[in-house]
Structures are given as C-alpha cells and as structure tokens.
Motif scaffolding. Structure first.
Motif, mmCIF file in Angstrom:
data_model
loop_
_atom_site.group_PDB
_atom_site.id
_atom_site.type_symbol
_atom_site.label_atom_id
_atom_site.label_comp_id
_atom_site.label_asym_id
_atom_site.label_seq_id
_atom_site.Cartn_x
_atom_site.Cartn_y
_atom_site.Cartn_z
ATOM 1 N N ILE A 1 0.943 0.956 6.655
ATOM 2 C CA ILE A 1 1.337 2.373 6.589
ATOM 3 C C ILE A 1 0.506 3.086 5.534
ATOM 4 C CG2 ILE A 1 3.212 3.935 5.921
ATOM 5 C CD1 ILE A 1 5.135 1.982 7.315
ATOM 6 N N ALA A 2 0.285 2.431 4.399
ATOM 7 C CA ALA A 2 -0.523 3.044 3.337
ATOM 8 C C ALA A 2 -1.950 3.296 3.819
ATOM 9 C CB ALA A 2 -0.532 2.155 2.102
ATOM 10 N N ARG A 3 -2.515 2.346 4.559
ATOM 11 C CA ARG A 3 -3.866 2.543 5.108
ATOM 12 C C ARG A 3 -3.873 3.642 6.156
ATOM 13 N NH1 ARG A 3 -3.734 -3.077 5.459
ATOM 14 N NH2 ARG A 3 -3.373 -2.898 7.697
ATOM 15 N N GLY A 4 -2.849 3.649 7.011
ATOM 16 C CA GLY A 4 -2.801 4.611 8.112
ATOM 17 C C GLY A 4 -2.389 5.998 7.688
ATOM 18 N N ALA A 5 -1.653 6.119 6.585
ATOM 19 C CA ALA A 5 -1.170 7.423 6.137
ATOM 20 C C ALA A 5 -2.236 8.208 5.406
ATOM 21 C CB ALA A 5 0.061 7.253 5.240
ATOM 22 N N THR A 6 -3.304 7.550 4.970
ATOM 23 C CA THR A 6 -4.371 8.244 4.276
ATOM 24 C C THR A 6 -5.180 9.040 5.297
ATOM 25 O OG1 THR A 6 -4.511 6.402 2.749
ATOM 26 C CG2 THR A 6 -6.349 7.943 2.745
#
Length: 164
Positions: free
Chosen positions: A146-151
């Motif tokens: 999620i952290a990778r995709g939310a950026t």
C-alpha cells in the motif's frame, strides 16, 4: 385423509433430506486428487511456468471447488501474470470459503493496490491487523504494498531522480 397425504409428503421430504446429507463429505476433507494437482501447480509455479500452473490449478478447482489453497495460489499466479482483476476474483473465492484467510486477504489487498483501489486495500489491511493483533507477515507485506502503491507516480519518479 387430508392428514395422511400431508404426513406422507413430510416423511418423504425428511427421508430425502437425510439421505442427501448422509452422502456428502465433510467440508474439511478435500479431494486428494485436487491436493495432488495443487502440489503439481506449485512446482510449475516455482519453475516459472505460470501458464501450466494456472491451468493445473483450474483443474484442481474443477475436481474440488472447496480447495481454498488452490484459489489462493491461483490468485498469486494471476497476480504474477499481471492479471490483477482475475487475482481479485480468485482471492474472493478463497475468502468465500474462509473469510479469515490471511493469505487471501493479503493477496487480494495487493491485487487491489495493483488495480489502484488503495482504499479497499486499506480495508483489507485493517481486517488483517484485527485478525492478527500481534502482527503478522501478511499485514506487514500488505502495508508495504500500500505504501508503494499510494505514492503518486510523479513523486515516485522525482524521488528516483538523482539530485543535480
């Protein structure tokens, strides 16, 4: 006379219900052929043959549609092939069999991130954290995805450029 035909119908219904319930296998007992196909599919997946793995897993599910591990593995294979919509559907099949399956929740969350549905992936993460209060690898893995995709892509591209 009215009661005898009603009683006969009720007795027949009860007899047919008990007969059909007696012939069914318990839910925990998966067909051994399906488990053997699952093992073959995992071997094909680890060898890098994702197409053969997907076909074998679909056969395993045709043999026994209650094979939750086959649903999860098929979701993993679909995600590796870049088919996140298909992966979401397979993970949903596993979650229909067991709504608390950690691997299915995590995999579905990662597929949702790949589709751009970050909020729905966060719902899966919240559910995972609730299920494993002490923390688990699945929740950590989904949080990282999620952290990778939310950026946003623009910020990620700027962060990747070296400073001049």
């Amino acid at each position: 006379m009215r009661y005898s035909s009603l009683g006969a119908a009720a007795a027949l219904a009860l007899l047919s219900l008990s007969t059909s319930l007696h012939g069914q296998r318990p839910d925990a007992q998966i067909d051994p052929r399906s488990l053997q196909l699952l093992a073959s599919a995992k071997a094909a997946q680890s060898a890098g043959n994702l197409t053969l793995a997907a076909e074998t897993l679909e056969t395993a599910l045709a043999v026994d549609p209650r094979n939750r591990a086959a649903f999860v593995t098929l979701g993993d294979v679909s995600l590796a092939q870049g088919l996140s919509g298909k992966a979401i559907r397979y993970y949903r099949g596993a979650l229909a069999l067991d709504p608390n399956d950690l691997a299915a929740l995590s995999g579905q969350g990662e597929a949702l991130v790949a589709k751009g549905a970050i909020e729905r992936a966060r719902e899966n993460l919240a559910r995972l954290r609730k299920l494993c209060a002490k923390g688990c690898a699945e929740a950590t893995q989904l949080a990282a995805a999620i952290a990778r995709g939310a950026t946003p892509p623009v910020i990620a591209a700027q962060a990747a450029k070296p400073a001049k």
